[in-house]
Design an enzyme around this catalytic site. Structure first.
Site, PDB file in Angstrom:
ATOM      1  N   ASP A  49       0.836  -1.197   0.000  1.00 19.51           N
ATOM      2  CA  ASP A  49       0.000   0.000   0.000  1.00 19.51           C
ATOM      3  C   ASP A  49       0.876   1.254   0.000  1.00 19.51           C
ATOM      4  O   ASP A  49       1.755   1.406   0.846  1.00 19.51           O
ATOM      5  CB  ASP A  49      -0.886   0.011   1.256  1.00 19.51           C
ATOM      6  CG  ASP A  49      -1.801   1.229   1.286  1.00 19.51           C
ATOM      7  OD1 ASP A  49      -2.898   1.147   0.708  1.00 19.51           O
ATOM      8  OD2 ASP A  49      -1.411   2.263   1.865  1.00 19.51           O
ATOM      9  N   TYR A  54       2.781   9.987  -0.468  1.00 15.93           N
ATOM     10  CA  TYR A  54       3.939   9.442   0.257  1.00 15.93           C
ATOM     11  C   TYR A  54       5.251   9.690  -0.487  1.00 15.93           C
ATOM     12  O   TYR A  54       6.326   9.515   0.090  1.00 15.93           O
ATOM     13  CB  TYR A  54       3.797   7.934   0.493  1.00 15.93           C
ATOM     14  CG  TYR A  54       2.551   7.479   1.208  1.00 15.93           C
ATOM     15  CD1 TYR A  54       1.688   8.384   1.837  1.00 15.93           C
ATOM     16  CD2 TYR A  54       2.225   6.127   1.260  1.00 15.93           C
ATOM     17  CE1 TYR A  54       0.541   7.933   2.481  1.00 15.93           C
ATOM     18  CE2 TYR A  54       1.091   5.678   1.903  1.00 15.93           C
ATOM     19  CZ  TYR A  54       0.239   6.585   2.510  1.00 15.93           C
ATOM     20  OH  TYR A  54      -0.890   6.132   3.135  1.00 15.93           O
ATOM     21  N   LYS A  83      -2.995   5.987  -4.244  1.00 18.59           N
ATOM     22  CA  LYS A  83      -4.107   6.892  -3.958  1.00 18.59           C
ATOM     23  C   LYS A  83      -3.982   8.217  -4.698  1.00 18.59           C
ATOM     24  O   LYS A  83      -2.886   8.752  -4.858  1.00 18.59           O
ATOM     25  CB  LYS A  83      -4.178   7.162  -2.444  1.00 18.59           C
ATOM     26  CG  LYS A  83      -4.170   5.884  -1.607  1.00 18.59           C
ATOM     27  CD  LYS A  83      -4.144   6.141  -0.114  1.00 18.59           C
ATOM     28  CE  LYS A  83      -3.871   4.864   0.662  1.00 18.59           C
ATOM     29  NZ  LYS A  83      -2.460   4.520   0.764  1.00 18.59           N
ATOM     30  N   HIS A 116      -7.906   9.418  -1.779  1.00 14.19           N
ATOM     31  CA  HIS A 116      -7.234   9.439  -0.475  1.00 14.19           C
ATOM     32  C   HIS A 116      -8.093  10.086   0.613  1.00 14.19           C
ATOM     33  O   HIS A 116      -8.118   9.625   1.756  1.00 14.19           O
ATOM     34  CB  HIS A 116      -5.902  10.192  -0.621  1.00 14.19           C
ATOM     35  CG  HIS A 116      -4.858   9.781   0.367  1.00 14.19           C
ATOM     36  ND1 HIS A 116      -3.518   9.751   0.065  1.00 14.19           N
ATOM     37  CD2 HIS A 116      -4.950   9.409   1.666  1.00 14.19           C
ATOM     38  CE1 HIS A 116      -2.831   9.360   1.140  1.00 14.19           C
ATOM     39  NE2 HIS A 116      -3.674   9.160   2.120  1.00 14.19           N
TER      40      HIS A 116
END
Length: 318
Positions: A49, A54, A83, A116
């Site tokens: 994930d 990120y 996401k 998200h």
């Protein structure tokens, strides 16, 4: 992977399936994410994930491609979730954002693309992930997540993602989406751990055959402060001793048994292995009763900068 610890799989409402645990990668950077992903695949993880936010999609992609090249896995063996970040919610930006993500991974498709957050930000360029105004406040926009979702549905038709889902949607947002979508979300990824066990939201998702993935499943342990209590309490340690497991393994097992797919984040090789060894034991009703007592409803991730958005998800109970 010992025969006794064979990971189970969870089936989605569109027929695809996912391993019942995933490697979380938030704040894993500077090569740590790539090393963690390589090790996780070797250990037996087949579910990774990540997210555009990120800034490590490239590291995940590099590790996955390396393990495919080594013959350890085929592309179809591994389930990759990423996401759509909140500054890409305008429908005309969604496909662009997804293609940018695929370029980061250097892959042809992802298995699951999540929205998200249900709220959105003003777009100030791809790299302005948290755009702020002159006062330093995050600039919110009021794009309807239904419009964003419709653009995400097109990504499935284009083959850029196999499935789509949401993250951080509350019960009302999920219900509204289900009443207005062509393609049903297969996941709702939410913060979930014994202090926020989310049983009401899990029940709603189950009713609609939506899988719940649990982020922050271990409550971001702080050994110095002995927090959260559900990792460091003697009562949980006693449960762990009973099964010859760690308290973290007990918590992850609990999350699986209450109906979620936990996503423990680690870049520590031993912990990555330990987190995976949760399929060879089961908790009993007394264990569950103890773990249920830690549910305070307190969130770690509050995103208070977005509280003024009409789509802020945490203004209601669940």
């Amino acid at each position: 992977m010992s025969a006794g610890n064979k990971a189970t799989y969870v089936k989605h409402n569109n027929g695809t399936q996912i391993q019942a645990i995933g490697l979380g990668t938030y704040s894993s950077l500077g090569g740590d994410c790539e090393r963690a992903t390589l090790h996780a695949i070797d250990v037996g993880y087949r579910h990774i994930d990540t997210a555009f936010f990120y800034e490590n999609e490239g590291e995940v992609g590099q590790a996955v491609r390396q393990k495919i090249a080594e013959g350890v896995i085929k592309r179809e063996d591994i389930f990759i979730t990423t996401k759509l970040w909140s500054h890409f919610h305008e429908p005309e930006r969604v496909e662009y954002a997804c293609r940018k993500t695929l370029a980061n991974f250097k892959l042809d498709y992802v298995d699951l693309y999540l929205m998200h957050w249900p709220y959105s930000y003003v777009y100030r360029g791809d790299t302005e992930l948290m755009p702020t105004d002159a006062k330093g406040e995050v600039e919110l926009s009021d794009i309807d997540y239904l419009d964003t979702w419709r653009a995400m549905e097109k990504l499935v038709e284009l083959g850029l993602t196999k499935s789509i889902g949401v993250s951080n949607f509350n019960s009302e947002q999920l219900t509204r989406l289900l009443a207005n979508c062509k393609i049903k979300p297969i996941h709702n990824q939410i913060e979930c751990h014994p202090a926020l066990n989310q049983k009401k939201l899990i029940a709603l998702c189950k009713q609609h055959n939506i899988v719940v993935t649990a982020y922050c499943p271990l409550g971001r342990p702080d050994p110095a402060k002995k927090q959260p209590s559900f990792i460091y309490d003697a009562k949980v340690q006693a449960i762990a001793d009973k099964y010859k497991k760690s308290t973290a393994q007990v918590v992850l097992r609990y999350l699986i048994e209450i109906g979620t797919v936990p996503l423990p984040k680690s870049s520590n090789p031993k912990r990555i292995e330990e987190n995976f060894k949760i399929f060879d034991f089961k908790l009993d009703a007394a264990d569950h009763a103890i773990l249920d007592t830690y549910n305070t409803g307190e969130r770690l991730i509050k995103m208070e900068h977005a509280v003024k958005s009409k789509n802020y998800p945490f203004n209601i109970e669940f």
